[in-house]
Design an enzyme around this catalytic site. Sequence first.
Site, PDB file in Angstrom:
ATOM      1  CE  LYS A  37      -0.553   1.171   4.867  1.00 19.73           C
ATOM      2  NZ  LYS A  37      -0.024   2.533   4.753  1.00 19.73           N
ATOM      3  CD  GLU A  82       1.036   5.010  13.373  1.00 19.60           C
ATOM      4  OE1 GLU A  82       1.290   6.186  13.006  1.00 19.60           O
ATOM      5  OE2 GLU A  82       1.179   4.030  12.636  1.00 19.60           O
ATOM      6  CG  HIS A 139      -3.706  -0.275   8.098  1.00 19.46           C
ATOM      7  ND1 HIS A 139      -3.303  -1.215   7.178  1.00 19.46           N
ATOM      8  CD2 HIS A 139      -2.599   0.455   8.389  1.00 19.46           C
ATOM      9  CE1 HIS A 139      -2.020  -1.052   6.926  1.00 19.46           C
ATOM     10  NE2 HIS A 139      -1.570  -0.049   7.640  1.00 19.46           N
TER      11      HIS A 139
END
Length: 528
Positions: free
Chosen positions: A186, A254, A278
């Site tokens: 990706k 994250e 995702h």
Amino acid sequence: MTPIAQARAKNPFLEAAADPHLRVEPCSIVIFGASGDLTKRKLLPAIYNLALDGLLPSPVAITGVARRPLTHDDFRAQMKDAVSQFSRRTPIDERRWNELAANFFYVPADFSDAAAYTRLETELATIERERGIPQNRLFYLAVPPDQCRTVVERLGKAGFFSGRRASDSRDGERPRSGWSRVIVEKPFGTDLASARALNVAMRAVLREDQLFRIDHYLGKETVQNLLVFRFSNGIFEPIWNRRYVDHVQITVAETVGVESRAAYFDEAGIVRDIIQNHVLQLLSLVAMEPPVAFDADAVRDEKVKVLRALRPIPADDVPRETSRAQYGAGAIGGHPVPAYLEEKGVDPHSATETFAAMRCFVDNWRWSGIPFYLRAGKRLARRATEIAIQFRSPPHLLFRGKMASRLEPNVLAIRIQPDEGISLRFTSKVPGPVAAMQPVRMDFLYGTSFGVEPPEAYERLLLDAIVGDSTLFTRSDEVETAWEFATPILDAWRSLGREDLDAYAAGSWGPPSAHELIGREGRSWRRI
């Protein structure tokens, strides 16, 4: 006992490889971009761990292709350093590594140079002839997105996918034939139009069953287990619907910033980088109907149905139904970090989102009216990926007063990273003579339950590509349908520029607008 049988006996995660239909045929693995970070951090450690588990085909050849002028021995030395540093199994097993390293080769090449593909074909033909490897070839494109099309088109023009190559013909023999597959990383396109154009270009060279679009989240054990959890346990599937579920939250958080990817990320943003692929993949697995069979087409058919049922967010509703923001200065783990606009390589006037949240609906029979809240961001308080299914609250008729105030909805949380596992929150009576209640958790962790470390995503996905199982890879219509949902949101944001672009401190859980988004209906984001 064979090496594969021994490995399976020690590790329950390898049981799937015992399926009689699973054929690990001898092959060549060709890695374009072999000198890059992806190869060093993920691909070579994955190949090494597959070799330790006895799951690599035999014979096998791994050929790296990149611009750097390396010899075979240079490449082997660099890959050993990478495996020593990034493998989940350390220290490196010298004997097993030496056995594996003998199968590594290197071809320096400029990806746009047609002559380079002739040299690659000559090198592969020699290696395969000497080692008795049929023309089964897996090409892994660990290259920037703008180079994928070039590599595939050059491979096609050089005859790599035709089954007939000049170097195969010796003394009038009929050329050997085998399979050819290509793994593409990706992002697959940057919007709907570019994804469609890329699919057209790829299909001009490859069949759909030859093209493996990789999303490493689908290789994670907990993601794979989601289907088993849903469809093999009779207590959950009957309540997996709008009658019992209040809402669903999917979070990808994250702690890192843009790191060395500023040039890419400032063009992409968190929706292109995380949500379009995702997060929407996770949503489709949560919301899909039972497939008619556990095979690639049946599973992906159901995922596409979910993506097609996603209610579009009109441009006028984007400011209300979404939140976008950039991180400001703050602290991560007690260490100060700069604001996004101060990061090296970022446009100081950038409107690129480092955080995004949105409310969306799956307009089908099972999920009608149930909101799915999606959020993803960088420089957040903790690194975590989680799917949380919150069930409807029980009626408070039996428990009144202070007892009722302690009642909390049941939550089923599927933790994808770190500490992969599943937890269920329910209410229990506190021991003692006083009628008091308290929420408690029932936890399942992969590491403690099975006594082994689960394989990393790239190990599973590489093995699947070698055997030709595309179940955990995205199909062209999946990619395009996901872009159909995401592109109008990105277009609306682009028209707004920095207007309505919120901010949040690094190390926090996102901007005020994200909390307002979920709070309008009396809900709140889970504390992870």
